[in-house]
Write an enzyme that holds these catalytic residues in place. Structure first.
Site, PDB file in Angstrom:
ATOM      1  CD  GLU A   1      -2.863  -1.174   2.493  1.00  0.00           C
ATOM      2  OE1 GLU A   1      -4.084  -1.432   2.201  1.00  0.00           O
ATOM      3  OE2 GLU A   1      -2.563  -0.727   3.443  1.00  0.00           O
TER       4      GLU A   1
ATOM      5  CB  CYS B   1       0.846   7.157  11.199  1.00  0.00           C
ATOM      6  SG  CYS B   1       2.484   6.770  11.694  1.00  0.00           S
TER       7      CYS B   1
END
Length: 400
Positions: A96, A372
């Protein structure tokens, strides 16, 4: 589990690989192919200044373009997560990367001192399929390590996004939303903060930085490499002699807590990490960024803020460090959350009052698992189980 690196095909994004592909061609052909690749054109059929025979041969010998499996959009189209399949049969992996768009603000023609800011298009890229670092608050780290990405697989995440921004993605496979006003139609910044630890795939990361700064044409200051503190890799990064930004993930103000939150701290404790950070500062002249994930009840008391302030004041020259505070992103399999906004601000004030440049990062892409620590979360967390590493770390911390 096998952790081999794909593949036998020459990688045209490295000087050696490009030379191997074009060994029987005039030297100028390397420049031509490199120029096409830097434009995001990685299909030889589209390299129109090459002969038909050469295009056909390169199509057989070059690694295939990563296949777009899925695109998710968030924040009104300002955040887009792309799931790519890299590699060929037997070595294909889903990785990703994330595109974060920041529209221009203010009047860029205003006099000096204005708050105007140019638009940015930042790509967060992965360097590994999975991650072996095992940080218990990070969903990506719990997915397990599968293999290293190649240079081509790493930088092609950038060129995929470049095609999206330029509107040259063919059938529209890269998302439906158009670009918001004030956003550039090209990649302006690249951060090595996706899946994996960049300095655990060191040679590829170094070569990818060289390619992004060289053929792709990014300013070194527009490239950021994030690491949990692998000291030998930081030293090698300094030897590139490029003023890229180094971001070191701290997440704790002392070794005892960091041993639990960042297991690599057991090999490279804080004193060693800060020694490498000072070396990087001295070698490049670049301020070092320190990342700090804020986990409620774990690392965000005012006493811990004071300890972090003292740690930075002791080890880093005044004005040479910046702290990015990152509120913990929610992940189903991790038993922690972010502190309240008021607690976040109180923690930041302690650092600010000590003269340490500090920001609280605005989370982007939470609803598509693009924030994150969330990449690849969907694939490993569907069972609803708590991750053993997270539970174990939480228990040890609670018993202190």
């Amino acid at each position: 589990m096998a952790t081999h690196t794909e593949s036998v095909q020459p990688d045209p994004y490295t000087p050696d690989g490009l030379a191997q592909l074009l060994a029987d061609e005039p030297a100028y052909r390397r420049d031509q192919v490199a120029e096409w690749l830097a434009k995001g054109i990685d299909d030889p059929a589209e390299m129109t200044n090459l002969s038909k025979d050469l295009r056909a041969r390169l199509a057989e010998q070059m690694p295939a373009r990563p296949r777009v499996l899925k695109v998710s959009e968030s924040d009104g189209g300002l955040t887009r997560k792309v799931l790519l399949e890299c590699g060929t049969a037997g070595a294909a992996e889903a990785v990703e990367s994330v595109l974060m768009l920041y529209p221009a603000t203010g009047d860029r023609s205003a006099r000096a001192g204005s708050t105007a800011r140019a638009g940015r298009a930042t790509v967060c890229i992965s360097t590994q399929a999975g991650c072996a670092m095992g940080c218990p608050f990070c969903a990506t780290g719990q997915a397990g390590f599968r293999r290293q990405l190649t240079v081509g697989e790493t930088v092609r995440q950038v060129t995929v996004m470049q095609r999206l921004l330029a509107g040259s993605d063919g059938a529209g496979e890269l998302g439906s939303a158009g670009l918001p006003d004030g956003v550039p139609d090209y990649v302006t910044n690249v951060v090595f903060m996706g899946m994996g630890e960049p300095l655990a795939n060191l040679d590829v990361t170094l070569e990818a930085v060289r390619w992004l700064h060289g053929p792709f044409g990014l300013s070194a200051r527009s490239i950021t490499v994030s690491t949990i503190g692998l000291v030998p890799g930081i030293v090698k990064l300094a030897e590139l002699d490029l003023p890229i930004t180094l971001a070191i993930s701290l997440h704790a103000p002392d070794d005892d807590l960091r041993d639990d939150l960042v297991p690599a701290n057991r090999q490279h404790p804080l004193a060693e990490v800060f020694g490498a950070a000072r070396h990087y500062l001295q070698s490049t002249g670049r301020r070092v960024s320190f990342e700090y994930v804020m986990i409620d009840g774990v690392n965000t008391t005012l006493e811990q803020a004071a300890s972090l302030r003292q740690l930075l004041a002791t080890h880093m020259p005044s004005g040479s460090a910046h702290v990015n505070l990152i509120p913990m992103n929610p992940t189903p399999a991790v038993p922690w959350t972010a502190p309240s906004i008021s607690d976040q601000r109180a923690f930041a004030r302690v650092l600010d009052d000590g003269g340490i440049s500090t920001t609280i990062r605005a989370n982007r892409g939470n609803d598509i698992d693009a924030a994150c620590g969330q990449l690849y979360a969907n694939y490993q967390m569907a069972s609803g189980r708590m991750l053993p590493a997270a539970v174990g770390a939480a228990d040890r911390i609670a018993q202190r």
